[in-house]
Scaffold this motif. Structure first.
Motif, PDB file in Angstrom:
ATOM      1  N   SER A  63      47.603 -25.010   4.763  1.00  0.00           N
ATOM      2  CA  SER A  63      47.308 -23.965   5.736  1.00  0.00           C
ATOM      3  C   SER A  63      48.170 -24.155   6.967  1.00  0.00           C
ATOM      4  O   SER A  63      48.435 -25.279   7.381  1.00  0.00           O
ATOM      5  CB  SER A  63      45.832 -24.030   6.138  1.00  0.00           C
ATOM      6  N   GLU A  64      48.600 -23.046   7.567  1.00  0.00           N
ATOM      7  CA  GLU A  64      49.376 -23.071   8.808  1.00  0.00           C
ATOM      8  C   GLU A  64      48.400 -23.284   9.958  1.00  0.00           C
ATOM      9  O   GLU A  64      47.544 -22.430  10.208  1.00  0.00           O
ATOM     10  CB  GLU A  64      50.134 -21.755   8.958  1.00  0.00           C
TER      11      GLU A  64
ATOM     12  N   MET B 201      48.467 -20.505  12.738  1.00  0.00           N
ATOM     13  CA  MET B 201      48.329 -19.103  12.381  1.00  0.00           C
ATOM     14  C   MET B 201      47.159 -18.952  11.405  1.00  0.00           C
ATOM     15  O   MET B 201      47.288 -19.295  10.222  1.00  0.00           O
ATOM     16  CB  MET B 201      49.621 -18.597  11.733  1.00  0.00           C
TER      17      MET B 201
ATOM     18  N   GLY C 182      47.377 -18.144   7.620  1.00  0.00           N
ATOM     19  CA  GLY C 182      48.756 -18.360   7.188  1.00  0.00           C
ATOM     20  C   GLY C 182      48.893 -19.628   6.361  1.00  0.00           C
ATOM     21  O   GLY C 182      48.035 -20.510   6.388  1.00  0.00           O
ATOM     22  N   ASN C 183      49.977 -19.717   5.615  1.00  0.00           N
ATOM     23  CA  ASN C 183      50.248 -20.871   4.766  1.00  0.00           C
ATOM     24  C   ASN C 183      51.686 -21.328   4.925  1.00  0.00           C
ATOM     25  O   ASN C 183      52.556 -20.546   5.301  1.00  0.00           O
ATOM     26  CB  ASN C 183      50.023 -20.515   3.289  1.00  0.00           C
TER      27      ASN C 183
ATOM     28  N   ASP D 236      52.079 -14.533   0.429  1.00  0.00           N
ATOM     29  CA  ASP D 236      53.065 -13.593   0.950  1.00  0.00           C
ATOM     30  C   ASP D 236      54.433 -14.239   0.685  1.00  0.00           C
ATOM     31  O   ASP D 236      54.619 -15.439   0.901  1.00  0.00           O
ATOM     32  CB  ASP D 236      52.850 -13.423   2.455  1.00  0.00           C
TER      33      ASP D 236
ATOM     34  N   ALA E 142      56.353 -16.805   3.256  1.00  0.00           N
ATOM     35  CA  ALA E 142      55.716 -18.011   3.783  1.00  0.00           C
ATOM     36  C   ALA E 142      56.796 -18.981   4.233  1.00  0.00           C
ATOM     37  O   ALA E 142      57.808 -19.147   3.546  1.00  0.00           O
ATOM     38  CB  ALA E 142      54.841 -18.663   2.724  1.00  0.00           C
TER      39      ALA E 142
END
Length: 178
Positions: free
Chosen positions: A27-28, A31, A34-35, A153, A156
């Motif tokens: 995981s980001e 964000m 997000g990843n 997505d 990434a």
């Protein structure tokens, strides 16, 4: 893998029985939702306490552009058995903390050599890429399969851990199997 519900995702070169690059998702932290896709070169680890050393033929294959018109085998999936050991929890926690990694998907934390690579290989943030950005058709298809597997997505950000040149490096791998 040590946890049977996880799968280790790897790219391998034509004629190579061992993985060239393993991939895992985190995981980001900055964000929400997000990843980040991490790419970990399979450098040689003779002793899990020693630093990894470059696998020269592997790095050369990662850095060699594919020949236009060269035949490339079809991409396919392979399931291979893998055994691992219990990791040192304190060392593992420190390594994951250093890389801002929480709950990685696809990284076997019980593989001492893989954890050593993560801890000691140079890290290069590559930024956002899409499957269309990868030049050889086999890499493009492999990356598309990886994005679909992780339900990501296609833009990434990537983080590359390894000795190969990340500007063209593993992006130019001649052939790949995902």
């Amino acid at each position: 893998m040590s946890y049977p519900l996880h799968a280790k995702i790897c790219l391998t070169g034509h004629g190579c029985l061992c993985p060239a690059v393993t991939l895992f998702l985190v995981s980001e932290p900055l964000m929400p939702g997000g990843n980040i896709l991490h790419l970990l070169e399979q450098a040689i680890v003779d002793d899990p306490g020693a630093p990894p050393r470059p696998d020269i033929p592997l790095v050369e294959s990662l850095e060699t552009p594919s020949e236009p018109g060269s035949p490339e085998p079809q991409i396919h999936a392979e399931l291979r058995p893998f055994t691992a050991h219990l990791p040192d929890p304190e060392r593992l926690r420190a390594i994951l903390h250093d890389h801002l990694i929480v709950d990685p998907f696809g990284l076997d934390l019980g593989d001492r050599a893989e954890v050593t690579r993560l801890a000691l290989l140079p890290e290069h943030r590559i930024g956002f890429r899409r499957s269309e950005d990868f030049q050889p058709d086999s890499i493009r298809q492999a990356m598309l399969a990886i994005y679909r597997h992780f339900d990501l997505d296609q833009r990434a950000p990537l983080v590359y851990h390894g000795f190969a040149d990340p500007t063209n490096g593993w992006f130019a791998l001649r052939t790949a199997a995902a």
